[in-house]
Scaffold this motif. Structure first.
Motif, PDB file in Angstrom:
ATOM      1  N   GLY A   1      -3.150  -4.672  -7.245  1.00 54.66           N
ATOM      2  CA  GLY A   1      -2.618  -3.995  -6.058  1.00 54.66           C
ATOM      3  C   GLY A   1      -3.678  -3.165  -5.357  1.00 54.66           C
ATOM      4  O   GLY A   1      -3.749  -3.152  -4.122  1.00 54.66           O
ATOM      5  N   SER A   2      -4.516  -2.496  -6.134  1.00 59.41           N
ATOM      6  CA  SER A   2      -5.599  -1.707  -5.545  1.00 59.41           C
ATOM      7  C   SER A   2      -6.610  -2.598  -4.835  1.00 59.41           C
ATOM      8  O   SER A   2      -7.125  -2.239  -3.769  1.00 59.41           O
ATOM      9  CB  SER A   2      -6.307  -0.893  -6.629  1.00 59.41           C
ATOM     10  OG  SER A   2      -5.439   0.035  -7.202  1.00 59.41           O
ATOM     11  N   ILE A   3      -6.898  -3.748  -5.408  1.00 63.12           N
ATOM     12  CA  ILE A   3      -7.833  -4.680  -4.780  1.00 63.12           C
ATOM     13  C   ILE A   3      -7.251  -5.207  -3.470  1.00 63.12           C
ATOM     14  O   ILE A   3      -7.952  -5.264  -2.454  1.00 63.12           O
ATOM     15  CB  ILE A   3      -8.187  -5.825  -5.746  1.00 63.12           C
ATOM     16  CG1 ILE A   3      -9.062  -5.292  -6.885  1.00 63.12           C
ATOM     17  CG2 ILE A   3      -8.875  -6.971  -5.021  1.00 63.12           C
ATOM     18  CD1 ILE A   3      -9.314  -6.268  -8.003  1.00 63.12           C
ATOM     19  N   VAL A   4      -5.979  -5.560  -3.476  1.00 61.60           N
ATOM     20  CA  VAL A   4      -5.341  -6.067  -2.259  1.00 61.60           C
ATOM     21  C   VAL A   4      -5.332  -4.987  -1.175  1.00 61.60           C
ATOM     22  O   VAL A   4      -5.660  -5.260  -0.010  1.00 61.60           O
ATOM     23  CB  VAL A   4      -3.912  -6.574  -2.558  1.00 61.60           C
ATOM     24  CG1 VAL A   4      -3.151  -6.872  -1.278  1.00 61.60           C
ATOM     25  CG2 VAL A   4      -3.969  -7.800  -3.443  1.00 61.60           C
TER      26      VAL A   4
ATOM     27  N   ALA B   1      -7.404  -2.641   3.770  1.00 62.22           N
ATOM     28  CA  ALA B   1      -7.933  -1.443   4.420  1.00 62.22           C
ATOM     29  C   ALA B   1      -9.300  -1.725   5.040  1.00 62.22           C
ATOM     30  O   ALA B   1      -9.578  -1.310   6.163  1.00 62.22           O
ATOM     31  CB  ALA B   1      -8.030  -0.294   3.421  1.00 62.22           C
ATOM     32  N   GLY B   2     -10.156  -2.428   4.325  1.00 61.33           N
ATOM     33  CA  GLY B   2     -11.465  -2.791   4.870  1.00 61.33           C
ATOM     34  C   GLY B   2     -11.337  -3.696   6.076  1.00 61.33           C
ATOM     35  O   GLY B   2     -12.051  -3.541   7.076  1.00 61.33           O
ATOM     36  N   PHE B   3     -10.410  -4.647   6.016  1.00 62.05           N
ATOM     37  CA  PHE B   3     -10.178  -5.550   7.135  1.00 62.05           C
ATOM     38  C   PHE B   3      -9.681  -4.787   8.355  1.00 62.05           C
ATOM     39  O   PHE B   3     -10.179  -4.984   9.469  1.00 62.05           O
ATOM     40  CB  PHE B   3      -9.161  -6.628   6.729  1.00 62.05           C
ATOM     41  CG  PHE B   3      -8.770  -7.541   7.848  1.00 62.05           C
ATOM     42  CD1 PHE B   3      -9.623  -8.544   8.269  1.00 62.05           C
ATOM     43  CD2 PHE B   3      -7.549  -7.394   8.484  1.00 62.05           C
ATOM     44  CE1 PHE B   3      -9.270  -9.394   9.311  1.00 62.05           C
ATOM     45  CE2 PHE B   3      -7.186  -8.232   9.512  1.00 62.05           C
ATOM     46  CZ  PHE B   3      -8.039  -9.230   9.932  1.00 62.05           C
TER      47      PHE B   3
ATOM     48  N   ILE C   1     -15.269  -3.998  -0.575  1.00 62.84           N
ATOM     49  CA  ILE C   1     -16.140  -2.862  -0.891  1.00 62.84           C
ATOM     50  C   ILE C   1     -15.842  -1.691   0.042  1.00 62.84           C
ATOM     51  O   ILE C   1     -15.695  -0.552  -0.408  1.00 62.84           O
ATOM     52  CB  ILE C   1     -17.616  -3.289  -0.821  1.00 62.84           C
ATOM     53  CG1 ILE C   1     -17.923  -4.281  -1.940  1.00 62.84           C
ATOM     54  CG2 ILE C   1     -18.542  -2.087  -0.901  1.00 62.84           C
ATOM     55  CD1 ILE C   1     -19.246  -4.995  -1.802  1.00 62.84           C
ATOM     56  N   VAL C   2     -15.765  -1.971   1.344  1.00 62.86           N
ATOM     57  CA  VAL C   2     -15.469  -0.912   2.318  1.00 62.86           C
ATOM     58  C   VAL C   2     -14.101  -0.301   2.035  1.00 62.86           C
ATOM     59  O   VAL C   2     -13.935   0.918   2.085  1.00 62.86           O
ATOM     60  CB  VAL C   2     -15.543  -1.471   3.758  1.00 62.86           C
ATOM     61  CG1 VAL C   2     -14.959  -0.491   4.769  1.00 62.86           C
ATOM     62  CG2 VAL C   2     -16.980  -1.801   4.127  1.00 62.86           C
TER      63      VAL C   2
ATOM     64  N   GLY D   1      -9.900   6.341   5.378  1.00 66.15           N
ATOM     65  CA  GLY D   1     -11.153   6.550   4.662  1.00 66.15           C
ATOM     66  C   GLY D   1     -12.199   5.508   5.005  1.00 66.15           C
ATOM     67  O   GLY D   1     -13.379   5.822   5.177  1.00 66.15           O
ATOM     68  N   ALA D   2     -11.785   4.252   5.147  1.00 62.35           N
ATOM     69  CA  ALA D   2     -12.717   3.184   5.496  1.00 62.35           C
ATOM     70  C   ALA D   2     -13.244   3.362   6.919  1.00 62.35           C
ATOM     71  O   ALA D   2     -14.418   3.105   7.190  1.00 62.35           O
ATOM     72  CB  ALA D   2     -12.032   1.819   5.351  1.00 62.35           C
TER      73      ALA D   2
END
Length: 79
Positions: A5-8, A13-15, A33-34, A66-67
């Motif tokens: 879930g954190s990875i998704v 969020a980065g996208f 990463i972002v 944050g990103a």
């Protein structure tokens, strides 16, 4: 929320941050990463402001903010 879930959320969020600031995403790995660094930065910023988040949507908003801050800071050093 587990590691998947954190990875998704990190990827999303980065996208989203890439779409908001650059107009296009950076690719899956860079978005991840972002998003992850943005999640940590967003959590720190929200903690400083005394804000807390609940649920997936709250985590996504916090990570995206944050990103965006992370990409903005990086853009300051690129110029």
């Amino acid at each position: 929320m587990g590691i998947i879930g954190s990875i998704v959320i990190g990827i999303l969020a980065g996208f989203l941050a890439g779409k908001i600031l650059k107009g296009s995403g950076f690719g899956l790995i860079v978005n991840l990463i972002v998003g992850i660094i943005g999640g940590v930065l967003g959590g720190w910023l929200f903690g400083l402001l005394g804000l807390s988040v609940n649920g997936v949507i709250g985590s996504l908003v916090m990570s995206t903010i944050g990103a965006i801050v992370l990409l903005w800071i990086v853009s300051l050093f690129k110029k």
